[in-house]
Motif scaffolding. Structure first.
Motif, PDB file in Angstrom:
ATOM      1  N   LEU A  45     -15.354  23.116  44.247  1.00  0.00           N
ATOM      2  CA  LEU A  45     -14.847  22.869  45.594  1.00  0.00           C
ATOM      3  C   LEU A  45     -13.504  23.553  45.800  1.00  0.00           C
ATOM      4  O   LEU A  45     -13.245  24.112  46.870  1.00  0.00           O
ATOM      5  CB  LEU A  45     -14.715  21.363  45.843  1.00  0.00           C
ATOM      6  N   ALA A  46     -12.666  23.532  44.780  1.00  0.00           N
ATOM      7  CA  ALA A  46     -11.359  24.187  44.881  1.00  0.00           C
ATOM      8  C   ALA A  46     -11.487  25.706  44.963  1.00  0.00           C
ATOM      9  O   ALA A  46     -10.500  26.399  45.217  1.00  0.00           O
ATOM     10  CB  ALA A  46     -10.480  23.802  43.693  1.00  0.00           C
ATOM     11  N   ARG A  47     -12.679  26.205  44.744  1.00  0.00           N
ATOM     12  CA  ARG A  47     -12.955  27.642  44.907  1.00  0.00           C
ATOM     13  C   ARG A  47     -13.831  27.906  46.119  1.00  0.00           C
ATOM     14  O   ARG A  47     -14.459  28.952  46.238  1.00  0.00           O
ATOM     15  CB  ARG A  47     -13.593  28.209  43.641  1.00  0.00           C
ATOM     16  N   GLN A  58     -25.526  26.643  48.142  1.00  0.00           N
ATOM     17  CA  GLN A  58     -24.140  26.288  48.426  1.00  0.00           C
ATOM     18  C   GLN A  58     -23.689  26.864  49.763  1.00  0.00           C
ATOM     19  O   GLN A  58     -24.170  27.903  50.200  1.00  0.00           O
ATOM     20  CB  GLN A  58     -23.212  26.850  47.325  1.00  0.00           C
ATOM     21  N   MET A  59     -22.736  26.158  50.379  1.00  0.00           N
ATOM     22  CA  MET A  59     -21.989  26.725  51.492  1.00  0.00           C
ATOM     23  C   MET A  59     -20.710  27.314  50.922  1.00  0.00           C
ATOM     24  O   MET A  59     -20.046  26.684  50.097  1.00  0.00           O
ATOM     25  CB  MET A  59     -21.663  25.654  52.537  1.00  0.00           C
ATOM     26  N   ILE A  60     -20.353  28.512  51.331  1.00  0.00           N
ATOM     27  CA  ILE A  60     -19.107  29.154  50.905  1.00  0.00           C
ATOM     28  C   ILE A  60     -18.149  29.146  52.087  1.00  0.00           C
ATOM     29  O   ILE A  60     -18.454  29.677  53.160  1.00  0.00           O
ATOM     30  CB  ILE A  60     -19.339  30.602  50.434  1.00  0.00           C
ATOM     31  N   ARG A  61     -16.999  28.528  51.868  1.00  0.00           N
ATOM     32  CA  ARG A  61     -15.978  28.488  52.923  1.00  0.00           C
ATOM     33  C   ARG A  61     -14.918  29.539  52.610  1.00  0.00           C
ATOM     34  O   ARG A  61     -14.332  29.552  51.533  1.00  0.00           O
ATOM     35  CB  ARG A  61     -15.348  27.100  53.006  1.00  0.00           C
ATOM     36  N   GLU A 123      -9.291  27.355  47.229  1.00  0.00           N
ATOM     37  CA  GLU A 123      -8.719  26.165  47.858  1.00  0.00           C
ATOM     38  C   GLU A 123      -9.110  26.003  49.327  1.00  0.00           C
ATOM     39  O   GLU A 123      -8.365  25.430  50.121  1.00  0.00           O
ATOM     40  CB  GLU A 123      -7.192  26.157  47.679  1.00  0.00           C
ATOM     41  N   ALA A 124     -10.294  26.515  49.668  1.00  0.00           N
ATOM     42  CA  ALA A 124     -10.817  26.296  51.017  1.00  0.00           C
ATOM     43  C   ALA A 124     -11.467  24.925  51.133  1.00  0.00           C
ATOM     44  O   ALA A 124     -11.647  24.410  52.238  1.00  0.00           O
ATOM     45  CB  ALA A 124     -11.828  27.383  51.380  1.00  0.00           C
ATOM     46  N   CYS A 125     -11.853  24.347  49.997  1.00  0.00           N
ATOM     47  CA  CYS A 125     -12.416  22.998  49.939  1.00  0.00           C
ATOM     48  C   CYS A 125     -11.649  22.234  48.860  1.00  0.00           C
ATOM     49  O   CYS A 125     -10.669  22.726  48.312  1.00  0.00           O
ATOM     50  CB  CYS A 125     -13.903  23.031  49.584  1.00  0.00           C
TER      51      CYS A 125
END
Length: 703
Positions: A45-47, A58-61, A123-125
């Motif tokens: 999530l931090a990536r 997965q969703m990529i933010r 760090e987008a999530c």
């Protein structure tokens, strides 16, 4: 993975390269069952890698600070969405772009390709400082005291990969507004900054502790004026306090707003002051030239195009075009239903932008785009080009411009649809209330659950997904209706009130009732939040109550928007099969990793970072040993207190002082080389002693 390695060779950025290689390694260890599922979830999530509702993808933010994106970057993201995702780019309310249906194993390669154009997912999530949002007009706003763009960008750069905010109890959100109009909604952020000039000096009004979600809080004022060189030191101190004292066990109580509510503003500010001595910088001047100057389009020299629908052009000009503070230039907004744009359309859009505007755009907080530095002679050309792409719809940021999160299309937490109902409501407005495109007071915002990713909690008319049961116990998809929220000015706002829960398919009827009531009974020029306050909650509950009557349901009420079958409540599940892992050993492994990070930071003379890595190792190590006694503290402060009680006061460990005092030397000392070395050695020895004790303890038990 040969292609992945090749992409890395082209980056020429050792920090990013190491990051991506580490992700690839952790994915491999996870697949081999050597990393705990929860720990791996936190890491990915931090990536920017977020598990979808659909298993195995997965969703990529993609993190775009202040929503700033160039046409070159848009093309890069579009190409990557074609290669790795679903050929769609989704703009979010935090000015990110999300792509969906990505294989976990391909994420390192995807990330490497993004970084070629200076785009990150880091760090987008996760429990990090999320994307720093800002007014889309920043830099061109006629009302701004100064351009806040470099301030937001410098703060993004400062906290990216910063050890103080990598493993917090929950996410942390920061915004910068360009003026007192507060278009970045400082009142719902953990930290919100509003620019001011006092006695000729630049600075900011600072709002603290706001947030939406299921339990919304309005931010309080931390400073009426904080000088510009102090915003990063202050923010770092706040993050240190949150990391230290924030809840980590009860997820629903782990946001900073709850810590502020528990301790009070005076205590929080006192704890912030305690951290000041340990800060990396006591003053942090902002480089106002941190961002490159915009690259403008070549002036248009061709004849004016023929516009076939003059009325539409005039509506577009009135609702989507704004004058910049720079004489002779305009900003042009693009209204984008649901924030979605296909990759093919994105490339065509980028070509149009290059031809008629600056190459830098801003994603807006209501999921659209702002084109900047459009010359007046280019406006009609731009309109025709956008209209050809179906991107010249009038009514930007009006009642007809509805914000909605992706909801049940991809999110694990969504309860009922938020996207198709949004389109249905926009159709009602377009067909039955066409003049509403000129109303920019009422905002309609929709989320698929109470968590407010669609920001329903600050809307004039807010809706969030839910369920409701009929008398036979059958479940219907539902919408919770909230009313009366809104943005005021200078850090003030109004949280919307919950009114009633209705079957989802009755959403359009609810909208008709509310619009007709407002049209019939409001005073001339009366804002909707004032109208709601004047008439009171009971008036609106009475209006909508018939829609909540379940004795009149019809078969289609049991079918959610966009579906063909009766509603099925989705329950979020783990994304991968669980494996049995020694969590204590995992925590020790992480402590060893943090010690190595501390050494590396020390070698690079990054003393404050080294100290914080050593501190994190102290906490991790103590937590690991407490876990062997089945003690699970909810905050880092509690970890220190419990370790003191269980292992120091009982004589198991001998320390020169109380364990809490021993660890919290971190905020009693300046970040010098001497202290960094000593603190690292203490943390390293503590880990060695605890591991030795754990080994001896296990041997004794086994015998």
């Amino acid at each position: 993975m040969q292609s992945f390695r090749t992409e890395l060779e082209d980056l020429n950025n050792p920090v990013v390269e190491k990051d991506i290689l580490d992700l690839e390694k952790k994915i491999r260890l996870f697949r081999e069952g050597k990393i705990d599922d929860d720990k791996f979830r936190s890491l990915r999530l931090a990536r920017g890698i977020y598990g979808q509702r659909q298993p195995g993808v997965q969703m990529i933010r993609i993190k775009l600070p202040l929503g700033r994106v160039t046409t070159k970057q848009l093309r890069r993201i579009a190409d990557i969405s074609d290669e790795y995702a679903s050929k769609n780019l989704h703009a979010t309310t935090r000015q990110d772009i999300q792509i969906h249906f990505v294989s976990l194993d391909r994420t390192p390669e995807l990330w490497a390709k993004l970084e070629k154009d200076d785009i990150t997912t880091r760090e987008a999530c996760g429990n990090t400082v999320r994307n720093i949002t800002a007014s889309d007009l920043a830099g061109i706003d006629p009302k701004e005291p100064f351009d806040i763009s470099p301030y937001a960008y410098e703060m993004f750069r400062y906290f990216l990969r910063n050890p103080i905010c990598q493993e917090m109890g929950r996410k942390f959100k920061i915004s910068f507004s360009s003026s007192e109009d507060d278009s970045a909604f400082s009142f719902i952020h953990d930290l919100g900054f509003i620019p001011k000039i006092v006695d000729g000096k630049r600075g900011f009004k600072v709002m603290i502790g706001g947030g939406l979600g299921a339990n919304p809080y309005l931010a309080l004022t931390a400073y009426e004026f904080l000088e510009e060189d102090q915003i990063i030191p202050f923010s770092e101190a706040v993050l240190r306090v949150f990391d230290r004292y924030g809840e980590r066990t009860r997820r629903m109580k782990a946001r900073f707003k709850f810590l502020l509510d528990d301790l009070g503003l005076e205590k929080i500010m006192a704890l912030v002051e305690e951290e000041r001595k340990a800060l990396k910088y006591q003053s942090y001047p902002i480089d106002i030239n941190a961002l490159p100057a915009p690259v403008l389009a070549v002036p248009v020299t061709t004849a004016e195009p023929v516009i076939t629908d003059i009325a539409k052009y005039e509506r577009w000009y009135k609702t989507n075009v704004v004058k910049q503070k720079q004489e002779g230039f305009f900003g042009v907004y693009v209204k984008l239903p649901l924030g979605n744009m296909s990759s093919n359309l994105t490339r065509e859009f980028a070509d149009v932008v290059d031809q008629y505007a600056a190459t830098e755009l801003r994603i807006t907080v209501n999921q659209g785009y702002l084109l900047r530095f459009v010359r007046p002679e280019a406006l009609k050309h731009l309109y025709v080009a956008l209209d050809r792409l179906a991107l010249a719809e009038p009514g930007f940021d009006s009642v007809a411009d509805i914000t909605a999160c992706p909801g049940t299309e991809s999110c694990n937490l969504a309860i009922s649809d938020s996207t198709q109902v949004s389109l249905a409501l926009e159709k009602v407005i377009r067909d039955e209330y066409p003049d509403m495109i000129f109303n920019t007071d009422i905002k309609i915002k929709i989320s698929g659950c109470p968590n407010s990713c669609g920001q329903h909690g600050l809307a004039g008319i807010g809706l969030h997904g839910s369920t409701i049961k009929d008398k036979q116990g059958k479940v219907l998809p539902a919408l919770v209706v909230l009313l009366g929220g809104g943005k005021l000015k200078n850090g003030e706002g109004i949280i919307s009130d919950k009114i009633i829960k209705i079957p989802s398919k009755r959403g359009p009827d609810a909208l008709r009732i509310l619009f007709n009531d407002y049209e019939a009974n409001s005073y001339d020029g009366e804002y909707y939040h004032d109208y709601f306050k004047r008439l009171g909650r009971n008036h609106f509950y009475t209006l909508l109550k018939p829609l909540g009557d379940l004795t009149t349901v019809v078969p289609t009420d049991y079918i959610d928007w966009g579906e063909q079958h009766n509603f099925i409540l989705h329950t979020a599940v783990g994304e991968c099969a669980g494996v049995i892992i020694d969590l204590v050993a995992t925590l020790f492994y992480e402590s060893e990793e943090k010690i190595e990070w501390s050494k590396e930071a020390l070698r690079q003379a990054q003393y404050a970072d080294s100290i914080y890595h050593s501190y994190s190792a102290f906490i991790n190590t103590a937590k690991a040993l407490l876990l062997t006694r089945d003690i699970k503290p909810s905050t880092q402060i509690q970890v220190m207190q419990d370790f003191q009680q269980q292992f120091v006061e009982t004589g198991i460990f001998q320390l020169p002082m109380n364990f809490r005092e021993f660890v919290l030397r971190i905020n009693k000392s300046e970040p010098t080389e001497e202290f960094a070395i000593a603190y690292l050695e203490d943390s390293k020895k503590f880990l060695e002693d605890v591991v030795a004790f754990r080994s001896a303890d296990k041997e004794a038990v086994e015998k």
